[in-house]
Design a protein around this motif. Sequence first.
Motif, mmCIF file in Angstrom:
data_model
loop_
_atom_site.group_PDB
_atom_site.id
_atom_site.type_symbol
_atom_site.label_atom_id
_atom_site.label_comp_id
_atom_site.label_asym_id
_atom_site.label_seq_id
_atom_site.Cartn_x
_atom_site.Cartn_y
_atom_site.Cartn_z
ATOM 1 N N VAL A 21 0.865 -1.177 0.000
ATOM 2 C CA VAL A 21 0.000 0.000 0.000
ATOM 3 C C VAL A 21 0.899 1.225 0.000
ATOM 4 O O VAL A 21 1.736 1.395 0.899
ATOM 5 N N VAL A 22 0.739 2.070 -1.019
ATOM 6 C CA VAL A 22 1.608 3.236 -1.208
ATOM 7 C C VAL A 22 0.751 4.494 -1.244
ATOM 8 O O VAL A 22 -0.188 4.599 -2.037
ATOM 9 N N TRP A 23 1.067 5.438 -0.368
ATOM 10 C CA TRP A 23 0.385 6.734 -0.353
ATOM 11 C C TRP A 23 1.388 7.816 -0.716
ATOM 12 O O TRP A 23 2.491 7.872 -0.163
ATOM 13 N N ASP A 24 1.001 8.705 -1.636
ATOM 14 C CA ASP A 24 1.910 9.770 -2.063
ATOM 15 C C ASP A 24 1.513 11.130 -1.506
ATOM 16 O O ASP A 24 1.996 12.166 -1.973
ATOM 17 N N ALA A 25 0.636 11.120 -0.499
ATOM 18 C CA ALA A 25 0.259 12.357 0.186
ATOM 19 C C ALA A 25 -0.022 12.032 1.641
ATOM 20 O O ALA A 25 -0.449 10.918 1.969
ATOM 21 N N PRO A 26 0.195 12.979 2.547
ATOM 22 C CA PRO A 26 -0.106 12.743 3.963
ATOM 23 C C PRO A 26 -1.588 12.507 4.189
ATOM 24 O O PRO A 26 -2.426 12.681 3.300
ATOM 25 N N SER A 27 -1.932 12.116 5.408
ATOM 26 C CA SER A 27 -3.304 11.802 5.780
ATOM 27 C C SER A 27 -3.978 13.012 6.419
ATOM 28 O O SER A 27 -3.316 13.954 6.868
ATOM 29 N N GLN A 28 -5.317 12.931 6.496
ATOM 30 C CA GLN A 28 -6.091 13.987 7.128
ATOM 31 C C GLN A 28 -6.216 13.777 8.635
ATOM 32 O O GLN A 28 -6.267 14.742 9.389
ATOM 33 N N ASN A 29 -6.237 12.486 9.052
ATOM 34 C CA ASN A 29 -6.479 12.194 10.460
ATOM 35 C C ASN A 29 -6.180 10.720 10.714
ATOM 36 O O ASN A 29 -5.742 10.000 9.805
ATOM 37 N N GLN A 34 4.406 7.259 1.828
ATOM 38 C CA GLN A 34 4.234 6.359 2.979
ATOM 39 C C GLN A 34 3.864 4.998 2.433
ATOM 40 O O GLN A 34 2.938 4.874 1.621
ATOM 41 N N VAL A 35 4.573 3.946 2.886
ATOM 42 C CA VAL A 35 4.416 2.616 2.297
ATOM 43 C C VAL A 35 4.300 1.571 3.391
ATOM 44 O O VAL A 35 5.096 1.557 4.338
ATOM 45 N N LEU A 36 3.305 0.699 3.254
ATOM 46 C CA LEU A 36 3.311 -0.534 4.023
ATOM 47 C C LEU A 36 4.118 -1.546 3.232
ATOM 48 O O LEU A 36 3.678 -2.036 2.185
ATOM 49 N N GLN A 37 5.314 -1.837 3.709
ATOM 50 C CA GLN A 37 6.184 -2.817 3.054
ATOM 51 C C GLN A 37 5.699 -4.193 3.489
ATOM 52 O O GLN A 37 6.224 -4.802 4.415
ATOM 53 N N LEU A 38 4.678 -4.676 2.796
ATOM 54 C CA LEU A 38 3.933 -5.841 3.254
ATOM 55 C C LEU A 38 4.822 -7.057 3.444
ATOM 56 O O LEU A 38 4.697 -7.788 4.436
ATOM 57 N N ASP A 39 5.716 -7.304 2.494
ATOM 58 C CA ASP A 39 6.546 -8.496 2.562
ATOM 59 C C ASP A 39 7.515 -8.461 3.734
ATOM 60 O O ASP A 39 7.912 -9.501 4.255
#
Length: 769
Positions: free
Chosen positions: A32-40, A101-106
Amino acid sequence: MIKKIILLILGLSIALVPAYSTPSVDLSTYRVVWDAPSQNSSESMPCGGGDIGLNVWVENGDILFYLSRSGTFDENNEMLKLGRIRLTLTPGITGKDDFQQVLQLDKGYVSVRGNGTEVIIWVDVFRPVVHVEVTGKQATLLKAGYENWRFEDFIPVDNQLFSNSFKTKKKEFGTIKTYKDIIETSSGGIVFYHRNKADMEDIFDLTVRLQGLESVKNEMYNPIRNLTFGGYFQGENMSFTGISDGRYLNTDYKSWNLESKKTSKTHRLEIGLHVEHTASAEEWKTQLEQIRKEASAARKNARQKTLEWWKQFWDRSYIFIEGDETDEKWQVARNYQLFRYQLACNAYGKWPTKFNGGLFTFDPAHIDSNNKGTPDHRNWGGGTMTAQNQRLVYWPMLKSGDVDMMKPQFDFYLRSLKNAELRSRVYWNHAGACFTEQIENFGLPQIFEYGINRPEGYDKGMQYNPWLEYLWETVFEFCMMIIETERFDNRNIAEYMPLIESCLVFYDEHYQHLARTRGTKIWDDNGCYVFYPSSACETYKMTYNSTTVICALKVILTRLLELPESYLSAEKREKWTTMLKRIPPVPFREIDGHKVLSPAEKWQFVQNIECPQLYPVFPWGLYGVGKPDLEIAQNTYLYDPHVVAQKNILSWKQYPIWAAQLGMADEAADLIKQKLKNSGRRFPTWWGPGHDWVPDHNWGGSGMIGLQEMLMQTDGEKIYLLPALPKDWDVSFKLHAPYQTTVEATVKAGKIVSLKVTPEERKKDVIIL
């Protein structure tokens, strides 16, 4: 027209399928890869290991994460978080277009990158320690705050009470209060903890008193008294700089702050967490210090060993479906893997993964805007375990090869066995363990669900509750799981035999007891038990011979007698054989000319929305692909008006499982795509709330089971492949079958193009549908 299933039991066809070596498990496309910060906090990402869970997100330039660990039950049996960490880097990690921000799942960790700096957050699988590692091209200053909202006592109100075991205010409960934590500081770090008070009537004391069990209180298991939980927070070359105040969403907090002594290209933080019953706080602190020392001694190799653990975890099993992120089939497989990761974060906890959020709950106002509770909140309580929900979290672990992760759920019942047996002895003067639905972590009925305002003289052993009265058989699904671990993984289950047998003794003795209170006859005209009153789930009430009770007893007794001789003496085999013969047959009825399964022979009223008439399919496996009278079960699914009316995929609903086990490929596919598609929240598997909470773990668990059953079903030694898979699903999978067997296959256009069965001799038992 009911689809006929043709079993292609062709040894030649299986022989012609080429074997292949295990492919390298590549989870990179499922990261799971996000290229922007979160709101909450609702846009957080899970991270964990061992029995620790973190919610990680980036908000307003800060990296934040909640701390959770298995077993943090306070005086009210609320499962408390251990705080929140806030990291602030100068120069900051956001503000440029390179944020990620990345969940490096493996590999089991979360990374945050931006502005030339990377922050890696990971949890040691073998020690209860969280690590934060910062590296950058430029030197940065790090401020790290430990934030705690339980800095003073407070009184929860309204729907906030649904997070503990009281659920609501009643005069019998007195004043309900959440007690403050203790935070201590030193020049180099912070120690924080909550110690349950000994000088008050806690939830255990109150439950025992109101349920009339004080005469045996000293014999009972009590997980609340003397429980202490918390941890330490420290960093290399960091100093304590003071305490500040803040407010996040609806909750005030205080922050105990550390700051790096100078700018650096690298920073390290460490949070050690400890949960234990101790005679004193000082004893707990001594144990915490030992965790700190062990973490320090293991620092050189801990990361590598954790990475190796995640590699072997992902090598155990997998399901891949071809497609891209816009394809719901692809989402099904990706979310199956993501949810399995969430379960693995509590692989080795003392306590089971809670169905109502696991270790990953967040601020409740993001789920229910009317809920002003703290980040500790979860509907349906923290220490309360609801078997009908919990079971769906643990059933999929058999075929995923995660049998070692099932122990916390089994031990939950084993620890409470004595208390459940004391209920039977005190209330009815007979033997056996009486486990109700909605039980506490000490095995007694949850006090609100037990019913406080009861008629004079009402049986104290009974829950005065129209949903839960006479609902005692839900424990048998966990007994069945225990037995299955012996068949799947050759586990030694001797320590659990007293649990299984005591639950059977209860039904044997209690229904003879009830028959004697009604009249002179114990058995019916056929020499069978009369299970009245009983209950078919929470739905069909005051039943005569409930189908769920009959199926549970029939299957458990049959499988118990199939265990190796070492598990049962000749005397016990005779006892259980006799009991099995006395179980009445599964009831049927007719609907519009179709013979269908009935929820019971008779019932007084319908209370809820479950479909116990399909429990002979799942969980009890008496009907299904390759088994006799499949059409009766299919008719039940298709024509029973209650089953039809309740069909949906929310939360614990089991329709994808039933459709798959009945061989209805298109129906199963449609339902599983609805079930396991992206949640609609930022993290794809933050499903819910459904009937429960977010992230809904029995939603994910029931989805996992449904997908597994589409690919492989087993019956004794038989292994049925592709019993409910549409031809346009191209799939690769590795799943576990009974007798220490793994099946690896690749499917293209409805055909198995490669197949590997281990051990090889089990290939003869494979049936391709």
